[in-house]
Structures are given as structure tokens and as C-alpha cells.
Design a protein around this motif. Structure first.
Motif, PDB file in Angstrom:
ATOM      1  N   GLY A   1      48.637  40.952  51.871  1.00 27.79           N
ATOM      2  CA  GLY A   1      47.460  40.242  52.359  1.00 27.79           C
ATOM      3  C   GLY A   1      47.668  38.746  52.418  1.00 27.79           C
ATOM      4  N   MET A   2      48.363  38.185  51.430  1.00 29.93           N
ATOM      5  CA  MET A   2      48.629  36.747  51.417  1.00 29.93           C
ATOM      6  C   MET A   2      49.494  36.341  52.607  1.00 29.93           C
ATOM      7  SD  MET A   2      49.321  36.383  47.316  1.00 29.93           S
ATOM      8  CE  MET A   2      49.907  34.696  47.432  1.00 29.93           C
ATOM      9  N   GLY A   3      50.464  37.184  52.969  1.00 29.37           N
ATOM     10  CA  GLY A   3      51.309  36.883  54.116  1.00 29.37           C
ATOM     11  C   GLY A   3      50.519  36.868  55.411  1.00 29.37           C
ATOM     12  N   LEU A   4      49.620  37.838  55.570  1.00 27.89           N
ATOM     13  CA  LEU A   4      48.797  37.869  56.774  1.00 27.89           C
ATOM     14  C   LEU A   4      47.884  36.657  56.851  1.00 27.89           C
ATOM     15  CD1 LEU A   4      47.776  41.638  57.016  1.00 27.89           C
ATOM     16  CD2 LEU A   4      49.644  40.447  58.170  1.00 27.89           C
ATOM     17  N   MET A   5      47.318  36.237  55.729  1.00 21.78           N
ATOM     18  CA  MET A   5      46.464  35.055  55.735  1.00 21.78           C
ATOM     19  C   MET A   5      47.269  33.800  56.048  1.00 21.78           C
ATOM     20  SD  MET A   5      43.609  36.501  55.219  1.00 21.78           S
ATOM     21  CE  MET A   5      44.380  37.937  55.983  1.00 21.78           C
ATOM     22  N   SER A   6      48.517  33.755  55.615  1.00 20.83           N
ATOM     23  CA  SER A   6      49.369  32.607  55.926  1.00 20.83           C
ATOM     24  C   SER A   6      49.657  32.509  57.413  1.00 20.83           C
ATOM     25  CB  SER A   6      50.695  32.719  55.154  1.00 20.83           C
ATOM     26  OG  SER A   6      50.484  32.669  53.756  1.00 20.83           O
ATOM     27  N   ALA A   7      49.655  33.653  58.109  1.00 21.83           N
ATOM     28  CA  ALA A   7      49.922  33.649  59.553  1.00 21.83           C
ATOM     29  C   ALA A   7      48.775  33.037  60.338  1.00 21.83           C
ATOM     30  CB  ALA A   7      50.187  35.073  60.033  1.00 21.83           C
ATOM     31  N   VAL A   8      47.599  32.922  59.742  1.00 18.38           N
ATOM     32  CA  VAL A   8      46.485  32.265  60.432  1.00 18.38           C
ATOM     33  C   VAL A   8      46.828  30.805  60.724  1.00 18.38           C
ATOM     34  CG1 VAL A   8      44.071  31.518  60.191  1.00 18.38           C
ATOM     35  CG2 VAL A   8      44.750  33.808  59.451  1.00 18.38           C
ATOM     36  N   ALA A   9      47.552  30.137  59.807  1.00 18.48           N
ATOM     37  CA  ALA A   9      47.837  28.711  59.952  1.00 18.48           C
ATOM     38  C   ALA A   9      48.658  28.387  61.201  1.00 18.48           C
ATOM     39  CB  ALA A   9      48.528  28.185  58.692  1.00 18.48           C
ATOM     40  N   PRO A  10      49.827  29.017  61.433  1.00 21.34           N
ATOM     41  CA  PRO A  10      50.557  28.672  62.656  1.00 21.34           C
ATOM     42  C   PRO A  10      49.821  29.051  63.932  1.00 21.34           C
ATOM     43  CG  PRO A  10      51.617  30.523  61.524  1.00 21.34           C
ATOM     44  CD  PRO A  10      50.604  29.950  60.593  1.00 21.34           C
ATOM     45  N   LEU A  11      49.100  30.169  63.921  1.00 15.37           N
ATOM     46  CA  LEU A  11      48.330  30.542  65.103  1.00 15.37           C
ATOM     47  C   LEU A  11      47.253  29.499  65.413  1.00 15.37           C
ATOM     48  CD1 LEU A  11      47.795  34.391  64.571  1.00 15.37           C
ATOM     49  CD2 LEU A  11      49.214  33.301  66.314  1.00 15.37           C
ATOM     50  N   ALA A  12      46.496  29.116  64.397  1.00 12.25           N
ATOM     51  CA  ALA A  12      45.417  28.152  64.606  1.00 12.25           C
ATOM     52  C   ALA A  12      45.965  26.751  64.875  1.00 12.25           C
ATOM     53  CB  ALA A  12      44.498  28.131  63.384  1.00 12.25           C
ATOM     54  N   ALA A  13      47.067  26.383  64.208  1.00  7.38           N
ATOM     55  CA  ALA A  13      47.628  25.040  64.396  1.00  7.38           C
ATOM     56  C   ALA A  13      48.169  24.862  65.810  1.00  7.38           C
ATOM     57  CB  ALA A  13      48.717  24.775  63.368  1.00  7.38           C
ATOM     58  N   GLN A  14      48.886  25.858  66.318  1.00  6.27           N
ATOM     59  CA  GLN A  14      49.385  25.750  67.684  1.00  6.27           C
ATOM     60  C   GLN A  14      48.236  25.721  68.686  1.00  6.27           C
ATOM     61  OE1 GLN A  14      52.579  28.350  68.811  1.00  6.27           O
ATOM     62  NE2 GLN A  14      53.751  27.990  66.946  1.00  6.27           N
ATOM     63  N   ALA A  15      47.196  26.502  68.438  1.00  6.41           N
ATOM     64  CA  ALA A  15      46.024  26.476  69.313  1.00  6.41           C
ATOM     65  C   ALA A  15      45.342  25.116  69.270  1.00  6.41           C
ATOM     66  CB  ALA A  15      45.038  27.576  68.904  1.00  6.41           C
ATOM     67  N   PHE A  16      45.255  24.517  68.087  1.00 12.49           N
ATOM     68  CA  PHE A  16      44.658  23.193  67.945  1.00 12.49           C
ATOM     69  C   PHE A  16      45.493  22.151  68.683  1.00 12.49           C
ATOM     70  CE2 PHE A  16      44.081  19.151  65.695  1.00 12.49           C
ATOM     71  CZ  PHE A  16      42.705  19.020  65.723  1.00 12.49           C
ATOM     72  N   GLY A  17      46.831  22.247  68.549  1.00 11.91           N
ATOM     73  CA  GLY A  17      47.702  21.313  69.261  1.00 11.91           C
ATOM     74  C   GLY A  17      47.568  21.440  70.763  1.00 11.91           C
ATOM     75  N   ALA A  18      47.250  22.643  71.239  1.00 19.01           N
ATOM     76  CA  ALA A  18      47.062  22.879  72.674  1.00 19.01           C
ATOM     77  C   ALA A  18      45.610  22.686  73.104  1.00 19.01           C
ATOM     78  CB  ALA A  18      47.517  24.291  73.028  1.00 19.01           C
ATOM     79  N   ALA A  19      44.740  22.230  72.176  1.00 17.43           N
ATOM     80  CA  ALA A  19      43.319  21.986  72.461  1.00 17.43           C
ATOM     81  C   ALA A  19      42.610  23.249  72.936  1.00 17.43           C
ATOM     82  CB  ALA A  19      43.165  20.859  73.481  1.00 17.43           C
ATOM     83  N   ASP A  20      42.916  24.392  72.317  1.00 16.79           N
ATOM     84  CA  ASP A  20      42.296  25.672  72.661  1.00 16.79           C
ATOM     85  C   ASP A  20      41.385  26.102  71.507  1.00 16.79           C
ATOM     86  OD1 ASP A  20      41.605  28.252  73.361  1.00 16.79           O
ATOM     87  OD2 ASP A  20      43.605  28.845  73.990  1.00 16.79           O
ATOM     88  N   ALA A  21      40.128  25.638  71.547  1.00 17.94           N
ATOM     89  CA  ALA A  21      39.193  25.909  70.449  1.00 17.94           C
ATOM     90  C   ALA A  21      38.894  27.393  70.313  1.00 17.94           C
ATOM     91  CB  ALA A  21      37.898  25.130  70.663  1.00 17.94           C
ATOM     92  N   GLY A  22      38.845  28.109  71.421  1.00 14.84           N
ATOM     93  CA  GLY A  22      38.569  29.540  71.364  1.00 14.84           C
ATOM     94  C   GLY A  22      39.636  30.297  70.607  1.00 14.84           C
ATOM     95  N   LEU A  23      40.888  29.937  70.820  1.00 16.35           N
ATOM     96  CA  LEU A  23      41.976  30.607  70.117  1.00 16.35           C
ATOM     97  C   LEU A  23      41.980  30.243  68.638  1.00 16.35           C
ATOM     98  CD1 LEU A  23      44.391  32.455  70.231  1.00 16.35           C
ATOM     99  CD2 LEU A  23      45.806  30.519  70.962  1.00 16.35           C
TER     100      LEU A  23
END
Length: 459
Positions: free
Chosen positions: A75-97
Motif C-alpha cells: 500500500g505504501m508503494g502505491l501511495m508513493s506512485a501518486v507523487a510522480p503522477l500528480a507532479a508531472q501533471a502539475f508540471g504540465a498544468a493539467d489540474a484534472g489529472l
């Protein structure tokens, strides 16, 4: 990885100056590291209270922690995967993602919580099968019976923490965790000892206190994410009942190798605890105390590692290859310097620090203190390389590179670290000290390979 050739995306236009990159990393890493230290402070408070009960409860807490962390690793590994997904979306200015990344993280936390709870609730059976003493295994199960109920909110809070860090606002998680420290102490103390009119629940009470705090921190984090700016602009609860299976698959592809890497790492230290238990109960208690101090040291580079994931992820999202390399290397340099300074402080004050974890009158207290202090001295190289591997793997997660680091963890931890620990611990006069030498050797190799991997991918 390559950058685009257009002026708007050229590295010179996108990549911040070196000093600014360092400052941005520190600004992001500081609250993350303090959050990690606050969380370990709660665990240390538990251990300090439990230590007043004697050596067997301390050993039981060590074994319970082993089962708990091994069980919750996926579970901790899956929660850690939220960070790169959300960070790349933030860098691309994709609030929905960004919002969808958090949403699938919350669903993933729910789906894995139940099997993890089953592992915790059957901890005694697992420990007995591994040859641990029945009395200590029974005490460990008491602790796990209380801890099990806080697994789901713990995972949900981790998802919220990844989301907040990805949008450059990790401060609320720090405030929440700082508030949780005294709350945890106020709950553990009466439930463990039976004071202030509460029933004496022993280790079960300590576990229930931690679970209660986990629930409270999640609810506080959810309130911030829902009602406070800038988080409310992402509408994190919108369409919460709808599972995005495509993004869930992506989360699994990124998170499963992270989970397995965590399992390999925690599994190594869990195996070391099992080996220590086979040597003697004082050796296990000394190992747990030294490992707890090590964990306190580790929280600072772990916070920097989380910041590295976010900074590298932002650079990937804006297609800035030069920024990827700079963000990762600056984070590694910062962590390396801090790890050296903290390690020197621990070595100088190791005896005094160890005594904080043991109460007066405990059988073999002096021998336990001496052995734990020796383990800390042996672990000086381990502290530094463990910090470096954590930050390097965080930088690699920022570019969603998690599979090769998993293979490197197999090599460093289990093909080198564990065999060396077993051989030195049981086939030389070194005993417990030999186990720690093996841990240091495996971690050093893993750190070196991760740094080389990042340098190659970001070249």
C-alpha cells in the motif's frame, strides 16, 4: 529523455539557476522532512513508553513493527506512485489529472487495506512460524491488534501528502503531523499504563492510540484538501465514487515496483530483526533501538527524496531534460551533506541517545546500551549511503523509472546484503555487529548503482 527545440521549452528558459534550484528543493524538502521526523517522533514516543515495561515488550514492539511494515509495504508503494503522477501533471498544468491521481490513490489505499489488516491480525502465527519466542510473539500480536485498524487511514493520508507535495504545498501535512505528536502521547500513555481512568490495555492500547491518531490525521488532511486554497481548486472529491481504471493501471505499473522495492528493503531489516532474535532478546532490543535512531536520521533524506520526486516530476511535465538532471543532483548533494553532519552528531552522543530508549532497572540494560551504541558506530557508512540511495531512487521515481531500481534492490539487498549479514552474524565471532556490517555493504552497493542509473538516464 530529450528537450524540445522550441524557444519556450529550451533548458535555458525553463531550468532555474543552480542557486534557485537548491532553494526550491530546500523549501519543498524542509516541511516534508519535518513531517517525516514528526511521524518518527510518534513511533519513538511509543517505543520510549513501551521501553519502561521491560526488554520483552521492546522486543515485541520490534517484531510487531516488522510484521506491520512488511504487511503495509504494498500500500505504501502505491501511495508513493501518486507523487510522480500528480507532479508531472502539475508540471504540465493539467489540474484534472492531478485530481485523478489523488482519486485513484485513495481507491488503491482502500482496496489494499483489508488484506494488509489480515496479515497484521495473524502476526503471532507468522512470528511463531519464524521461530520467535511464544511470549514475545503473543505481546507482538497484542500490539498488532491495535495497529491494524489504522492501516486504511494511514494509506489515505499518504495519498493526500503526495498530492499536496506535488502541488508545492506540503505545509498542511506538517502542521497536522506536528499536532499529532502530543495527541499520540496523550493517548498512548493512559491506554498503555491504565492512568487517568482509562483501562490498562498494554501494547494493544498503544496500537489503538496510533490507529486513532492515523484516523484523525487523515480527516484533517481531507479537510485541508477539500476546503482550503489552493487545494480546493482541484475539487478532490469530485466524482470520487468513480474509479479511473486506466489511471489505476498506470498507478499499479509505477507503484508495484516501488512496493516490491520497499518490501525488499523492509524485508532485509525485518530479516535482520529475525536474525537478532535468534541471537538473543537483548540483541534484538539493541537492534531495534539502533534501528529506531537510524530511522530518525533517515527521515531527513527521505523528505528530500520526496522533494526530488516532485522537482524531477515537474521538470518532466514541462519537458525540461536539463532541469531533470539538475533537480536530481542538487537533491542528492543536499542529502549527502546533511547525512554526514547528522551521522557525526549521532556517533559523538550515541551512548546518551541510546539510554533515552531504556528505563532504569531493565535486565541487561547496560549490555543493551553498549551493543546498541556499537551498532550505531558500525553503521556510520550505512547512514550516509542509505540517505543517498533514498534520494537517488526518489529522483528516478520522478521520471517514472521504478522497474530497474527494483532489480538493483534485489542485487544490493538480497544477493549481497542479506548473505553478508547472515555469514558475518552466525559464522564469525562478530555476531550482532556482523549483521550490521552486512546491511551496510548491501546498502552501499545499491546506492552506487542507483546514482549511476540516474546519471545515465538524465545525461
Amino acid at each position: 529523455m530529450t528537450s524540445t527545440t522550441g524557444t519556450d521549452h529550451a533548458p535555458s528558459a525553463l531550468t532555474p539557476p543552480l542557486a534557485l534550484e537548491l532553494w526550491d528543493t530546500i523549501r519543498l524538502a524542509a516541511p516534508m522532512a519535518l513531517t517525516q521526523l514528526s511521524q518518527i517522533a510518534m513511533m519513538s514516543t511509543d517505543l520510549a513508553f513501551i521501553g519502561r515495561l521491560g526488554g520483552d515488550p521492546v522486543a515485541a514492539a520490534a517484531l510487531a513493527g516488522t510484521v506491520y511494515f512488511v504487511g503495509s509495504t504494498f500500500g505504501m508503494g502505491l501511495m508513493s506512485a501518486v507523487a510522480p503522477l500528480a507532479a508531472q501533471a502539475f508540471g504540465a498544468a493539467d489540474a484534472g489529472l492531478v485530481r485523478r491521481a489523488l482519486r485513484v490513490g485513495l481507491w488503491a489505499g482502500l482496496l489494499v487495506a483489508l488484506p494488509i489488516m489480515l496479515i497484521a491480525l495473524n502476526g503471532e502465527t507468522i512470528l511463531l512460524a519464524l521461530g520467535q519466542a511464544p511470549g514475545v510473539a503473543r505481546l507482538a500480536q497484542d500490539y498488532l491488534a491495535g495497529l491494524a485498524w489504522g492501516i486504511a487511514p494511514m494509506l489515505w493520508f499518504m495519498a493526500l501528502r503526495s498530492f499536496m507535495g506535488a502541488v508545492n504545498r506540503p505545509e498542511p501535512v506538517l502542521w497536522i503531523t506536528l499536532t499529532a505528536i502530543p495527541l499520540n502521547a496523550l493517548l498512548v500513555y493512559p491506554l498503555l499504563y491504565g492512568h487517568w481512568g482509562f483501562p490498562q490495555l498494554g501494547l494493544t492500547g498503544a496500537g489503538l492510540a496510533t490507529s486513532t491518531v492515523n484516523l484523525a490525521t487523515f480527516l484533517a488532511g481531507l479537510w485541508f484538501a477539500t476546503f482550503r486554497p489552493p487545494f480546493r481548486d482541484y475539487r478532490v472529491l469530485a466524482q470520487l465514487g468513480r474509479i479511473d481504471w486506466r489511471l489505476m493501471r498506470q498507478l499499479l505499473v509505477i507503484g508495484a515496483p516501488i512496493s516490491l522495492s520497499f518490501l525488499l528493503e523492509y524485508g532485509l531489516f525485518s530479516a535482520a530483526a529475525i536474525l537478532m532474535g535468534l541471537i538473543s532478546t537483548p540483541a534484538l532490543a539493541a537492534h531495534q533501538i539502533a534501528l529506531q535512531i537510524t530511522a530518525i536520521l533517515f527521515m531527513v533524506p527521505f523528505g528530500i527524496s520526496m522533494a526530488a520526486t516532485v522537482r524531477v516530476g515537474h521538470a518532466v511535465g514541462r519537458n525540461d531534460a536539463h532541469g531533470v538532471r539538475r533537480a536530481g543532483l542538487m537533491a542528492m548533494l543536499l542529502g549527502l551533506v546533511l547525512a554526514v553532519l547528522f551521522t557525526l552528531g549521532i556517533v559523538v552522543a550515541r551512548f546518551e541517545i541510546v539510554r533515552l530508549f531504556l528505563g532504569a532497572g531493565i535486565v541487561d540494560a547496560d549490555a543493551t546500551v553498549a551493543l546498541a551504541a556499537t551498532l550505531l558506530l558500525v553503521g556510520t557508512t550505512f547512514f550516509i549511503t542509505d540517505a543517498l540511495q533514498s534520494i537517488a531512487v526518489g529522483a528516478l521515481r520522478g521520471i517514472k523509472d521504478t522497474r530497474v531500481p527494483l532489480l538493483l534492490a534485489v542485487l544490493g539487498y538480497w544477493l549481497v546484503g542479506f548473505p553478508a549479514s547472515y555469514a558475518l552474524g552466525f559464522h564469525t565471532p562478530l555476531g550482532a555487529v556482523g549483521i550490521w556490517i552486512g546491511l551496510s555493504a548491501g546498502t552501499t552497493l545499491y546506492a552506487a548503482l542507483l546514482v549511476l542509473r540516474f546519471l545515465r538516464l538524465s545525461r
